[in-house]
Write an enzyme that holds these catalytic residues in place. Structure first.
Site, PDB file in Angstrom:
ATOM      1  N   THR A 132       0.822  -1.211   0.000  1.00  0.00           N
ATOM      2  CA  THR A 132       0.000   0.000   0.000  1.00  0.00           C
ATOM      3  C   THR A 132       0.854   1.259   0.000  1.00  0.00           C
ATOM      4  OG1 THR A 132      -1.549   1.241   1.382  1.00  0.00           O
ATOM      5  CG2 THR A 132      -0.093  -0.254   2.537  1.00  0.00           C
ATOM      6  N   ASP A 133       0.258   2.355  -0.441  1.00  0.00           N
ATOM      7  CA  ASP A 133       0.956   3.651  -0.366  1.00  0.00           C
ATOM      8  C   ASP A 133       1.024   4.164   1.073  1.00  0.00           C
ATOM      9  OD1 ASP A 133      -1.745   4.318  -0.014  1.00  0.00           O
ATOM     10  OD2 ASP A 133      -1.829   5.749  -1.670  1.00  0.00           O
ATOM     11  N   TYR A 158      -2.046  -0.468  11.024  1.00  0.00           N
ATOM     12  CA  TYR A 158      -2.149  -1.156   9.719  1.00  0.00           C
ATOM     13  C   TYR A 158      -0.925  -0.871   8.861  1.00  0.00           C
ATOM     14  CZ  TYR A 158      -3.318  -1.666   4.777  1.00  0.00           C
ATOM     15  OH  TYR A 158      -3.269  -1.969   3.436  1.00  0.00           O
TER      16      TYR A 158
END
Ligand code: NAD
Ligand code: TDX
Length: 353
Positions: A132-133, A158
């Protein structure tokens, strides 16, 4: 055959369906079926011998060793994760377990299997890690977009666990020579997304006449990518990416959350008008997410330059398709959000988990 983890989740299931539309190569789909995994998404593959589903936890080394030995995949595409930032704030333990420990256990199983292959198969093997970014942290309004060399600065439990998994993947290439690839993608949207994430939640709440909870001032910015475009990017990276490299994936679609929510309301006003007024009247500004990252934005030029990938959808075409899909598939939403599906999973898979 390719081994896909998390192939019953939102992006994983879209990827499995997309893969089998483009290729005859079979998929071994390994998924624990948490609340976020839904086999009904893959019902169209029930009679398709190219799709083999196994309920297993990526933290289970024995199960993974047996699957590698029995199916001898030529590649792994790793989606399985706990993926919802709000859940990670309330309960980070599952995120550390699946995202960090699970990725480690999967890497170890892949490395054991890979070491048994002959030279040609070892060279051709790929381990593609889907990330993810959010690992890059938060941008100010005038900062340049995240590139592949932006330093890591994860802010939520996360993103910290995804950053940890990215570092393990990097280390397995650098230390052991495992042919890994990592993609860091921006926010996905599209069919089959669990209605806890912004776009499907807003559609579901709007139709149910509930408030549309916008965190803080609604000016946080996300960079949106239609899930089908993410799938095509993963196919390209798997086919032609260079082992050891990372690739940013994004659609050049930076939008403030309030803009996204208002556009959804406008699309629903056109497609399913209320008796009186607009869905916009349901928008409710609520307490902000703790540690809420202000802005994400992806520079996807490396993927475009080196592999010739381009997104097919604009945000406008992708969002219109998505709203239409949710209007036409409310049964799917009702089912995943109800306890009935969980009961079905436990009845059908109790002994195999
Ligand atoms: P999701 O939550 O919809 O699906 C996750 C899937 O993984 C589910 O099917 C779940 O059952 C499975 N799973 C969870 N724990 C497991 C375990 N221990 N063993 C086996 N399976 C397990 O997630 P998603 O949105 O489809 O995201 C997929 C991947 O893409 C994740 O790695 C996520 O970090 C990454 N990603 C997501 C986005 C996004 O916008 N959704 C953007 C960039 C990257
Ligand atoms: O009810 C809401 N109200 C709201 O304002 C929800 C659920 C979200 N938001 C805001 C928070 C974010 O700024 O909308 C934005 C998007 O939120 P999410 O859909 O929860 O996504 P985000 O936190 O940006 O993370 C997502 O994109 C990157 C995925 O969940 C991750 O798995 C992925 O890595």
């Amino acid at each position: 055959m390719i081994l896909v983890t998390g192939g019953a989740g939102f992006i994983g299931a879209n990827f499995v369906l997309d893969w089998l539309r483009h290729s005859d190569e079979a998929v071994l789909n390994v998924d624990k079926l948490t609340y976020a995994g839904n086999l009904h998404t893959l019902a169209s593959l029930d009679a398709d011998p190219r799709h083999v589903f196994v309920r297993a936890d990526i933290c289970d080394a024995q199960a993974l060793d047996a699957l590698f030995a029995a199916h001898r995949p030529r590649a792994v595409v790793h989606f399985a994760a706990e993926s919802h930032v709000d859940r990670s704030i309330h309960g980070p333990a599952d995120f550390v377990q699946t995202n960090v420990v699970g990725t480690f256990v999967l890497l170890e199983a892949a490395r054991r299997y890979w070491s048994t292959l002959d030279d040609a198969a070892r060279g051709a093997f790929r381990f593609l890690h889907v990330s993810t970014d959010e690992v890059f942290g938060s941008l100010a309004a005038t900062d340049p977009q995240f590139s592949e060399t932006t330093p890591y600065a994860p802010n939520s439990p996360y993103s910290a666990t995804k950053a940890g998994s990215d570092h393990l993947v990097r280390a397995y290439h650098h230390t052991y020579g495992l042919p890994t690839l990592t993609t860091n993608c921006s926010n996905n949207y599209g069919p089959y997304q669990f209605p806890e994430k912004l776009i499907p939640l807003m559609i579901a709440n709007a139709l149910a006449g509930k408030p549309l909870p916008v965190y803080g001032d609604g000016r946080n910015v996300r960079d949106w990518l239609y899930v089908g475009d993410h799938c095509s990017a993963i196919r390209e990276v798997l086919a032609r990416g260079e082992p050891g490299q990372t690739y940013n994936v994004g659609g050049w679609n930076e939008k403030a959350n309030i803009e996204v929510v208002e556009t959804i309301c406008d699309l629903l006003d056109d497609a399913r008008p209320k008796a009186t007024g607009s869905y916009r009247e349901q928008i409710a500004f609520v307490t902000d997410r703790p540690g809420h990252d202000r802005r994400y934005a992806i520079d996807a030029r490396k993927l475009e330059r080196e592999l010739g990938w381009r997104p097919a959808e604009t945000f406008e075409t992708g969002l219109a398709k998505t709203v239409r899909w949710y209007l036409d598939n409310q049964d799917w939403v009702d089912e995943v959000a109800s306890g009935e599906y969980r009961k079905w999973v436990e009845t059908n898979y109790a002994k195999r988990a």
